[in-house]
Design a protein around this motif. Structure first.
Motif, mmCIF file in Angstrom:
data_model
loop_
_atom_site.group_PDB
_atom_site.id
_atom_site.type_symbol
_atom_site.label_atom_id
_atom_site.label_comp_id
_atom_site.label_asym_id
_atom_site.label_seq_id
_atom_site.Cartn_x
_atom_site.Cartn_y
_atom_site.Cartn_z
ATOM 1 N N UNK A 159 20.603 44.634 42.762
ATOM 2 C CA UNK A 159 21.314 45.498 41.814
ATOM 3 C C UNK A 159 22.710 44.947 41.508
ATOM 4 N N UNK A 160 23.296 44.264 42.479
ATOM 5 C CA UNK A 160 24.585 43.594 42.218
ATOM 6 C C UNK A 160 24.413 42.587 41.081
ATOM 7 N N UNK B 184 24.491 60.166 40.278
ATOM 8 C CA UNK B 184 23.102 60.128 40.708
ATOM 9 C C UNK B 184 22.818 61.238 41.708
ATOM 10 N N UNK B 185 21.564 61.658 41.794
ATOM 11 C CA UNK B 185 21.195 62.583 42.863
ATOM 12 C C UNK B 185 21.112 61.832 44.194
ATOM 13 N N UNK B 186 20.764 62.548 45.250
ATOM 14 C CA UNK B 186 20.709 61.940 46.585
ATOM 15 C C UNK B 186 19.426 61.134 46.776
ATOM 16 N N UNK B 187 19.390 59.983 46.141
ATOM 17 C CA UNK B 187 18.258 59.062 46.281
ATOM 18 C C UNK B 187 18.803 57.734 46.815
ATOM 19 N N UNK B 188 17.956 56.910 47.423
ATOM 20 C CA UNK B 188 18.465 55.659 48.015
ATOM 21 C C UNK B 188 19.240 54.811 47.007
ATOM 22 N N UNK B 189 18.875 54.917 45.717
ATOM 23 C CA UNK B 189 19.546 54.123 44.693
ATOM 24 C C UNK B 189 21.041 54.446 44.601
ATOM 25 N N UNK B 190 21.420 55.639 45.033
ATOM 26 C CA UNK B 190 22.851 55.966 45.042
ATOM 27 C C UNK B 190 23.580 55.056 46.031
ATOM 28 N N UNK B 191 23.027 54.933 47.239
ATOM 29 C CA UNK B 191 23.638 54.040 48.228
ATOM 30 C C UNK B 191 23.551 52.585 47.762
ATOM 31 N N UNK B 192 22.422 52.247 47.156
ATOM 32 C CA UNK B 192 22.236 50.870 46.683
ATOM 33 C C UNK B 192 23.271 50.538 45.605
ATOM 34 N N UNK C 242 36.054 53.714 33.136
ATOM 35 C CA UNK C 242 34.846 52.945 33.484
ATOM 36 C C UNK C 242 34.210 52.432 32.211
ATOM 37 N N UNK C 243 33.563 51.283 32.273
ATOM 38 C CA UNK C 243 32.781 50.887 31.101
ATOM 39 C C UNK C 243 31.280 50.929 31.330
ATOM 40 N N UNK C 244 30.896 51.399 32.503
ATOM 41 C CA UNK C 244 29.463 51.534 32.762
ATOM 42 C C UNK C 244 29.216 52.774 33.624
ATOM 43 N N UNK C 245 28.064 53.393 33.406
ATOM 44 C CA UNK C 245 27.682 54.533 34.250
ATOM 45 C C UNK C 245 26.259 54.314 34.750
ATOM 46 N N UNK C 246 26.042 54.732 35.982
ATOM 47 C CA UNK C 246 24.704 54.631 36.556
ATOM 48 C C UNK C 246 24.221 56.049 36.837
ATOM 49 N N UNK C 247 23.059 56.371 36.307
ATOM 50 C CA UNK C 247 22.578 57.747 36.427
ATOM 51 C C UNK C 247 21.057 57.753 36.559
ATOM 52 N N UNK C 248 20.454 58.935 36.459
ATOM 53 C CA UNK C 248 18.995 59.018 36.480
ATOM 54 C C UNK C 248 18.551 60.008 35.417
ATOM 55 N N UNK C 249 17.263 60.004 35.129
ATOM 56 C CA UNK C 249 16.773 60.957 34.134
ATOM 57 C C UNK C 249 17.060 62.386 34.569
ATOM 58 N N UNK C 250 16.824 62.652 35.834
ATOM 59 C CA UNK C 250 17.098 63.982 36.343
ATOM 60 C C UNK C 250 17.161 63.952 37.857
ATOM 61 N N UNK C 251 17.335 65.115 38.442
ATOM 62 C CA UNK C 251 17.370 65.200 39.898
ATOM 63 C C UNK C 251 16.730 66.500 40.338
#
Ligand code: WT7
Length: 637
Positions: free
Chosen positions: A106-107, A125-133, A166-175
Motif C-alpha cells: 500500500x505504501x 475508515x472503519x475498524x478494518x485491518x486496512x486502517x492499520x495498513x 491533505x491531497x488524498x483521502x483513504x476511505x471505504x464504501x461503507x462500514x
C-alpha cells in the motif's frame, strides 16, 4: 523483554533515575531501536515557544522498527487478529510477515499517487485491518497520517481535511456497526465538495454497497494494489519529523491538529505499552478503542506492534449481537490483557451480570481503563465479575497530547486504589499547581495538573498554528505543560484525576468542546444563542446539557425543536456531540460584560441550586430562577 520493570522497588528506582537524569534514562531505551544514524543530542527544549527536540538529528523509520527489527523472530507470528462486526463472519489473522507485505504494497500505491514525505494523508475508515495498513504505509514513506474517526460527519471531516491540507483521502464504501451500516463514501463525497485540495480518494470495498466513483479522482483499493509490488524501501526520516496529526477538541474554536513526531512517540508508545500492561511475549492483547482516537493509535497499532505483540482489532460494538460480545471475543482468542473505557463498562453493568458470569475468561491477566475517571461501582464490577478478582486493574490517565500513558499503576506491581490513576510512569514529572501557578508540594493537595519536564511522546505543535499550541498548553503556567485537568495528590502521593477544569466535556471518554457544540446548535435558523455544559450521566460519565434561546416558535416548531437541534449537531459534528438535554430558555445568566456564567448552568444541570455562589455580578439575576423552574432535571433549591 527489555526495559520492562518487574517489581515495585525497580519502579521506584527507575523513577528516581528518570528524574535525576531524564536524558540518560531515555537514551538507554533509545539504544534498543534500529537507527540509520543515532542522535547528536538526546534532548533540547524550552517550553516558552515551545520547542522540544528528542534524539536530535537521529535518522530512522518507525516501520523498520516494527517490521525489520522484529521480523527474524516474528515473521510467522500473528501481528493482528481482526474480529469482524458479525461474529459469524471470518476472523482475519495477519502475521508480521503478511502485514509487512501489505503495508509495503500500500505504501507503493501511495507513492504511485504521488504522495511523498511530509504530505498529509487523511484516513476515514472503519475498524478494518486496512486502517492499520494505511497508517503504517504512510509511515513507511514518511507521509503524515491524519485519521478521522469514522463517526464524524461530513462537515467535521471537511474541517479536518482543510486544516490539514491533505491531497488524498483513504476511505471505504461503507462500514458496519452492529446492525447498522454507515455510508462512509457518501459522507466523503459530501465533504469533498468543500475540499479543493483533495486530488484522489482510494476506496476499500467493505460492505459492497453501490457507490458512485468519481472519474479521475476515485480509485478502488483492490485495483490499485494490483499494479504495484510488495516491497518498499523505508524512507529515512528525522527523529523530529511529524509522524501524525490527530484532531482533538479544546475549549475554544475548531478542533486542533495535535502533532506528534516520530522517534519520541515511538519510544514512548512501546515503553508505556510493555510496562503498564506487563505484556509478555506470546500474550494476546486487546484494546477495544477505535483507531480514530489516540488510544487506538498508541495501543492498537504502534505500541503493541513495536513490542512485537499480537493485537486484536475489533470492528463491532460491545452490545451486538448481545451484551456478552466483549467476553465472547476474550474467550475466542484467549485474550490476556484487555483495555477499555469506563463508559463501556457502565453500559455493560446496566445489561446485567449473566452476560459475563456465563463466560470463561480465565485467559485474562490484566484489565485496563482509559478516557475518564472510573467510578467505584464500575471498578468493582470489572474487578469482581470480569477479572474474577484475579486481575489487577490499571486506571491509565493520559491525553491525545501526551501520546501515551502518563499516570497509571503498573499491572500487578503498583498497589491500586479504585478511582486513582496512582503514580507517574518513569520519565513523567507531574505537578499540581494552584490558580496562580504556584506548585503545591507535598501530599494531600489539590489543584490543576501540569507536567514540568518534557517526555518523548509529548505534543510538538498544533498543525499549521504553533502559536495556538503555545497559548493552549504552555501559557497558563510558565515553564509547564498544562493538561486542562484538575487532580488531587492524596496522603500517600497517589494521583486522582478530578476531571476537566476548562470548557471541555468528557462524553463517554471523548472530548467535546462546549464552544464547538454551541456553534453547531447556533446553525439552526431558529436559534439565537446557546450555552452548553456537562452534567453527570450514568453511562456516559458526562452528558451534554444545552440551554438554548430561540426566536419565537409556533406550537409545531416547539414540538420539533429538540429533534431538529439534535439533527443540526449531528450534521455539524456527528452523533457523539448530540445534546442529551435541551432546555429552551428566555435568557442566559451573564455578567455585565456579557460573559455567560457557566458555573451556574453547571450547578443547575447537576440538580443542585442550593449553593450557586456569588450571583451579584449578574446582569439579570431573574433569569436564574426561570432556568431552575424549567430545568430538565430535578433541582434542589
Ligand atoms: C482527557 C483526554 C487518552 C486516551 C483517551 C482520551 C480524561 C483520560 C483518564 C483517566 C480520568 C481521564 C482527562 C484527559 N482522562 N484518562 N484514567 N481518569 N480522566 O483522550 O480525548 O485526549 O482526552 O480524558 O480529562 O484530559 P483525550
Amino acid at each position: 523483554m527489555t526495559n520492562k520493570i518487574t517489581s515495585l522497588s525497580e519502579y521506584l528506582e527507575k523513577y528516581q533515575e528518570s528524574v535525576a537524569n531524564p536524558e540518560g534514562f531515555w537514551e538507554k531505551i533509545a539504544e534498543d531501536y534500529y537507527w540509520h544514524k543515532k542522535w547528536d543530542k538526546v534532548l533540547e527544549w524550552n517550553f516558552d515557544e515551545p520547542n522540544v527536540n528528542w534524539f536530535q538529528n537521529g535518522k530512522l523509520n518507525i516501520t523498520e522498527n516494527i517490521f525489520e527489527r522484529n521480523l527474524f523472530m516474528r515473521k510467522d507470528q500473528t501481528a493482528i487478529i481482526w474480529e469482524p462486526n458479525d461474529p459469524k463472519d471470518e476472523t482475519v489473522k495477519l502475521t508480521y510477515g503478511e502485514l509487512f507485505e501489505k503495508v509495503s504494497q500500500f505504501a507503493n500505491v501511495l507513492k504511485k499517487q504521488g504522495i511523498k514525505k511530509g504530505d498529509r494523508v487523511t484516513i476515514y475508515l472503519p475498524m478494518i485491518p486496512e486502517l492499520a495498513i494505511a497508517m503504517l504505509a504512510c509511515a513507511r514513506i514518511g507521509a503524515i497520517h491524519s485519521i478521522v474517526f469514522a463517526g464524524f460527519s461530513a462537515n467535521a471531516l471537511a474541517d479536518r481535511i482543510i486544516d490539514g491540507t491533505s491531497n488524498i483521502i483513504i476511505t471505504s464504501d461503507g462500514g458496519y456497526r452492529g446492525t447498522k451500516t454507515i455510508p462512509l463514501k457518501k459522507i466523503v463525497d459530501e465533504a469533498l465538495e468543500k475540499c479543493p485540495t483533495i486530488q484522489k480518494a482510494i476506496v476499500y470495498k467493505r460492505t459492497g454497497e453501490d457507490v458512485p466513483m468519481k472519474e479521475g479522482r476515485d480509485i478502488w483499493w483492490h485495483d490499485a494494489i494490483k499494479e504495484v509490488d510488495t516491497e518498499c524501501k523505508a524512507e529515512v526520516m528525522d527523529s523530529e519529523d511529524t509522524l501524525f496529526i490527530l484532531y482533538t477538541s479544546g475549549s475554544t474554536g475548531k478542533p486542533k491538529g495535535v502533532q506528534h513526531s516520530i522517534a519520541g512517540y515511538m519510544i514512548f508508545a512501546e515503553y508505556t505499552f510493555k510496562n503498564v500492561f506487563q505484556y509478555s511475549d506470546g500474550d494476546v492483547w486487546w484494546c477495544t478503542a477505535d483507531i480514530g482516537w489516540v488510544t487506538g493509535h498508541s495501543y492498537i497499532v504502534y505500541g503493541p506492534l513495536l513490542a512485537g505483540a499480537t493485537t486484536v482489532m475489533f470492528e463491532g460494538v460491545p452490545t451486538w449481537p448481545d451484551a456478552g460480545r466483549f467476553w465472547d471475543v476474550v474467550d475466542k482468542y484467549k485474550v490476556n490483557q484487555f483495555y477499555t473505557a469506563p463508559t463501556a463498562i457502565r453500559a455493560l453493568v446496566a445489561q446485567g451480570n449473566e452476560f459475563v458470569t456465563s463466560k470463561d475468561l480465565s485467559s485474562l491477566k490484566v484489565l485496563g481503563t482509559v478516557g475518564e475517571p472510573i467510578n467505584e461501582e464500575a471498578w468493582r464490577w470489572y474487578h469482581d465479575l470480569v477479572g474474577k478478582g484475579r486481575c489487577p486493574i490499571v486506571d491509565t490517565w493520559w491525553q491525545t497530547e501526551t501520546g501515551g500513558i502518563m499516570i497509571t499503576p503498573l499491572a500487578g506491581i503498583t498497589p491500586t486504589k479504585p478511582s486513582f490513576a496512582t503514580l507517574p510512569l518513569p520519565g513523567i514529572q507531574p505537578v499540581i499547581v494552584d490558580a496562580e501557578g504556584k506548585e503545591l508540594k507535598g501530599n494531600s493537595v489539590e489543584g490543576n495538573l501540569c507536567i514540568k519536564f518534557p517526555w518523548p511522546g509529548m505534543i510538538r505543535s498544533t498543525y499549521g498554528d504553533h502559536e495556538r499550541c503555545r497559548q493552549v498548553y504552555f501559557s497558563q503556567y510558565k515553564g509547564m505543560y498544562f493538561t486542562g485537568d484538575g487532580a488531587k495528590r492524596d496522603e500517600e502521593g497517589y494521583y486522582r484525576i478530578m476531571g476537566r477544569v476548562d470548557d471541555v466535556i468528557n462524553v463517554s471518554g471523548h472530548r467535546i468542546g462546549t464552544a464547538e457544540v454551541e456553534d453547531a446548535i447556533n446553525q439552526h435558523p431558529k436559534v439565537n444563542e446557546s450555552a452548553v455544559v456537562g452534567y453527570p450521566h450514568e453511562i456516559k460519565g458526562s452528558g451534554i446539557y444545552a440551554y438554548v434561546i430561540c426566536d419565537e416558535l409556533s406550537e409545531t416548531e416547539i414540538a420539533n425543536i429538540e429533534k431538529e437541534i439534535r439533527a443540526t449537531v449531528t450534521k455539524q459534528i456527528g452523533p457523539i456531540a448530540k445534546p442529551d438535554m435541551i432546555q429552551l430558555v428566555s435568557g442566559l445568566p451573564k455578567t455585565r460584560s456579557g460573559k455567560i456564567m457557566r458555573r451556574i448552568l453547571r450547578k443547575i444541570g447537576e440538580g443542585d441550586a442550593t449553593n450557586l455562589g456569588d450571583t451579584s455580578t449578574l446582569l439579570d439575576p431573574g433569569v436564574v430562577e426561570d432556568i431552575i423552574d424549567g430545568a430538565k432535571v430535578e433541582v434542589k433549591r
